[in-house]
Design an enzyme around this catalytic site. Sequence first.
Site, PDB file in Angstrom:
ATOM      1  CG  HIS A 269      -1.731  -8.158  18.064  1.00 51.18           C
ATOM      2  ND1 HIS A 269      -1.358  -8.994  17.062  1.00 51.18           N
ATOM      3  CD2 HIS A 269      -1.199  -8.695  19.200  1.00 51.18           C
ATOM      4  CE1 HIS A 269      -0.636  -9.994  17.551  1.00 51.18           C
ATOM      5  NE2 HIS A 269      -0.535  -9.840  18.864  1.00 51.18           N
ATOM      6  CG  HIS A 308       2.586  -8.265   9.182  1.00 51.37           C
ATOM      7  ND1 HIS A 308       3.754  -8.616   9.792  1.00 51.37           N
ATOM      8  CD2 HIS A 308       1.592  -8.909   9.835  1.00 51.37           C
ATOM      9  CE1 HIS A 308       3.472  -9.456  10.766  1.00 51.37           C
ATOM     10  NE2 HIS A 308       2.181  -9.642  10.828  1.00 51.37           N
ATOM     11  CG  ASP A 364      -6.130  -9.942  11.306  1.00 53.19           C
ATOM     12  OD1 ASP A 364      -6.606 -11.014  11.717  1.00 53.19           O
ATOM     13  OD2 ASP A 364      -5.257  -9.303  11.904  1.00 53.19           O
TER      14      ASP A 364
HETATM   15  N1  ACO Z   1      -3.136   1.508   5.382  1.00 54.65           N
HETATM   16  C1  ACO Z   1      -2.545   2.608   4.897  1.00 54.65           C
HETATM   17  N2  ACO Z   1      -1.258   2.935   5.095  1.00 54.65           N
HETATM   18  C2  ACO Z   1      -0.544   2.095   5.833  1.00 54.65           C
HETATM   19  C3  ACO Z   1      -1.085   0.907   6.381  1.00 54.65           C
HETATM   20  C4  ACO Z   1      -2.428   0.634   6.114  1.00 54.65           C
HETATM   21  N3  ACO Z   1      -3.002  -0.465   6.606  1.00 54.65           N
HETATM   22  N4  ACO Z   1      -0.125   0.258   7.079  1.00 54.65           N
HETATM   23  C5  ACO Z   1       0.977   1.001   6.977  1.00 54.65           C
HETATM   24  N5  ACO Z   1       0.740   2.110   6.225  1.00 54.65           N
HETATM   25  C6  ACO Z   1       1.701   3.144   5.833  1.00 54.65           C
HETATM   26  C7  ACO Z   1       2.003   4.079   6.982  1.00 54.65           C
HETATM   27  O1  ACO Z   1       1.150   5.192   7.004  1.00 54.65           O
HETATM   28  C8  ACO Z   1       3.428   4.441   6.698  1.00 54.65           C
HETATM   29  O2  ACO Z   1       3.435   5.385   5.664  1.00 54.65           O
HETATM   30  P1  ACO Z   1       4.501   6.602   5.670  1.00 54.65           P
HETATM   31  O3  ACO Z   1       5.830   5.946   5.509  1.00 54.65           O
HETATM   32  O4  ACO Z   1       4.092   7.474   4.527  1.00 54.65           O
HETATM   33  O5  ACO Z   1       4.358   7.264   7.011  1.00 54.65           O
HETATM   34  C9  ACO Z   1       4.032   3.160   6.143  1.00 54.65           C
HETATM   35  O6  ACO Z   1       2.929   2.483   5.537  1.00 54.65           O
HETATM   36  C10 ACO Z   1       4.685   2.282   7.185  1.00 54.65           C
HETATM   37  O7  ACO Z   1       3.699   2.006   8.184  1.00 54.65           O
HETATM   38  P2  ACO Z   1       4.002   1.824   9.722  1.00 54.65           P
HETATM   39  O8  ACO Z   1       2.778   2.194  10.520  1.00 54.65           O
HETATM   40  O9  ACO Z   1       5.288   2.496  10.080  1.00 54.65           O
HETATM   41  O10 ACO Z   1       4.229   0.262   9.796  1.00 54.65           O
HETATM   42  P3  ACO Z   1       4.232  -0.604  11.092  1.00 54.65           P
HETATM   43  O11 ACO Z   1       5.151  -1.724  10.840  1.00 54.65           O
HETATM   44  O12 ACO Z   1       4.482   0.211  12.301  1.00 54.65           O
HETATM   45  O13 ACO Z   1       2.717  -1.093  11.198  1.00 54.65           O
HETATM   46  C11 ACO Z   1       0.768  -2.361  11.113  1.00 54.65           C
HETATM   47  C12 ACO Z   1       2.296  -2.365  10.921  1.00 54.65           C
HETATM   48  C13 ACO Z   1       0.412  -1.885  12.536  1.00 54.65           C
HETATM   49  C14 ACO Z   1       0.253  -3.793  10.949  1.00 54.65           C
HETATM   50  C15 ACO Z   1       0.147  -1.413  10.063  1.00 54.65           C
HETATM   51  O14 ACO Z   1       0.455  -1.865   8.761  1.00 54.65           O
HETATM   52  C16 ACO Z   1      -1.367  -1.269  10.231  1.00 54.65           C
HETATM   53  O15 ACO Z   1      -1.811  -0.434  11.026  1.00 54.65           O
HETATM   54  N6  ACO Z   1      -2.162  -2.075   9.474  1.00 54.65           N
HETATM   55  C17 ACO Z   1      -3.593  -2.067   9.634  1.00 54.65           C
HETATM   56  C18 ACO Z   1      -3.980  -2.839  10.872  1.00 54.65           C
HETATM   57  C19 ACO Z   1      -3.854  -4.342  10.658  1.00 54.65           C
HETATM   58  O16 ACO Z   1      -4.262  -4.887   9.636  1.00 54.65           O
HETATM   59  N7  ACO Z   1      -3.271  -5.006  11.675  1.00 54.65           N
HETATM   60  C20 ACO Z   1      -3.125  -6.470  11.655  1.00 54.65           C
HETATM   61  C21 ACO Z   1      -1.689  -6.853  11.674  1.00 54.65           C
HETATM   62  S1  ACO Z   1      -1.526  -8.584  11.525  1.00 54.65           S
HETATM   63  C22 ACO Z   1      -1.805  -9.169  13.035  1.00 54.65           C
HETATM   64  O17 ACO Z   1      -1.662  -8.584  14.061  1.00 54.65           O
HETATM   65  C23 ACO Z   1      -2.248 -10.545  13.083  1.00 54.65           C
END
Ligand code: ACO
Length: 443
Positions: A269, A308, A364
């Site tokens: 987050h 996201h 971010d």
């Molecule tokens: N890098 C690589 N792969 C990713 C990423 C990433 N940053 N984000 C999602 N994926 C992939 C997952 O592995 C998943 O792949 P799969 O379907 O083959 O298993 C798919 O994309 C869906 O991802 P989820 O984790 O299910 O998506 P979720 O909605 O739960 O997660 C999150 C959202 C937590 C923001 C995620 O994208 C992440 O971890 N990003 C990196 C951390 C980040 O930048 N957080 C800031 C968010 S913005 C904020 O809080 C202000």
Amino acid sequence: MAKETLSITDNRTGKQYEIPIEEGGVIRAAALRDIKTSAEDFGLMSYDPAFTNTASCRSRITFIDGDKGILRYRGYPIEELAEKSNYIEVAYLIVKGELPDRKHYAAWESNITTHTMIHENVKKFMEGFRYDAHPMGMLVSTIGALSTFYPEAAQINDLESRRLQTRRLIGKVPTLAAFAYRHTRGLPYVYPQNDLSYTGNFLSMLFRMAERDYKPNPILERALDVLFILHADHEQNCSANAMRSVGSSQVDPYSAVAAATAALYGPLHGGANEAVIRMLVEIGSPKNVPDFIKGVKEGKRRLMGFGHRVYKNYDPRAKIVKKIAYEVFDVTGRNPLIDISLELERIALEDDYFVSRKLYPNVDFYTGVTYQAMGFPMEMFPVLFAIPRTSGWMAQWAEMVRDPEQKIARPRQVYIGEQTRHWTPIEHRPEPTMREDAVSDQI
Ligand code: ACO
């Protein structure tokens, strides 16, 4: 005209049910409880870990269309607010629902400004932290501690009390944030200065040294103000949900904001921009980007600052931050990490792994390089997020308190553990006492 209902046939019993569809696409989860196999049956419930498809409230504050990359506060597009407004006005908009007229703007600004001072014992409380304490940890605890200074904040149903705590929190959080920073630097605390803007005063409390008159750089002051606008609210994210959930116990708002701040501390987050910088430093050079991306695609890493839960398109805030980054670099000099960010973005946006999963830069991705160029250490990044988000948390909280449909937040569970067992003396217990997979579930 088509009926706004959903017909369900329970194939276990053959019974038919008709459930109203509200708000153009919402069914009440409680309506599923009527779907039973017998009078004793609990009824159906929905299972939704991490609330990916469950609305927990009806809200008028922030609108997001994640597929189109739209973000609006109280109906106003984020792009317009970032260009034309300032954080103090946006905080008013978010908290009160409308843009202020001149009179209300002046009163609001003055009210916030006169609440920037903190009790001297709060300062002493902060002095008790270790010299290397993370400023976000300090912020979480000190915001919680404020509840002991303002016990009347427990009157959450009193409108005047809610208003007062809102002004206090929006006013004091930058002071706590700046004091946390100065503590980690071993520098004396700088008290608030009323003739500076909200953001200018914050910069003064952070960076003022022995100057007689501290004048914040106007470009950096404006850049930080816009970054504050972009971070003011984001509907039911993890920390807003924490604010509402903890606040639903009717605890005072300082305790609830401490919980929301704690939620924001996590790397998925508000901690993500810190993680982005660590990732960029580790990559080291644009030429190492392809290897890094390969590791991400193999599931070894996440590309921080990408993806996201709601945006399945370019985060509209990321576009604005990218522009601000260059304005800041004109003053501070270019942060060389930006070249790695640009290369990551270029390669990722062409790669099917990211395209097919709709992974785009989130807010971010570029904030870290911008904050770093402005002289903030990484530990301050989530703190910089918490300051403006305080207005969003307070608006979410007030909306929750006033909503007659809200009660103490209490999700259901699907119990998958053991059925009734009876205690046996230790010497009679078979070895191993638990199945291996159950053992691995334990803390
Ligand atoms: N890098 C690589 N792969 C990713 C990423 C990433 N940053 N984000 C999602 N994926 C992939 C997952 O592995 C998943 O792949 P799969 O379907 O083959 O298993 C798919 O994309 C869906 O991802 P989820 O984790 O299910 O998506 P979720 O909605 O739960 O997660 C999150 C959202 C937590 C923001 C995620 O994208 C992440 O971890 N990003 C990196 C951390 C980040 O930048 N957080 C800031 C968010 S913005 C904020 O809080 C202000």
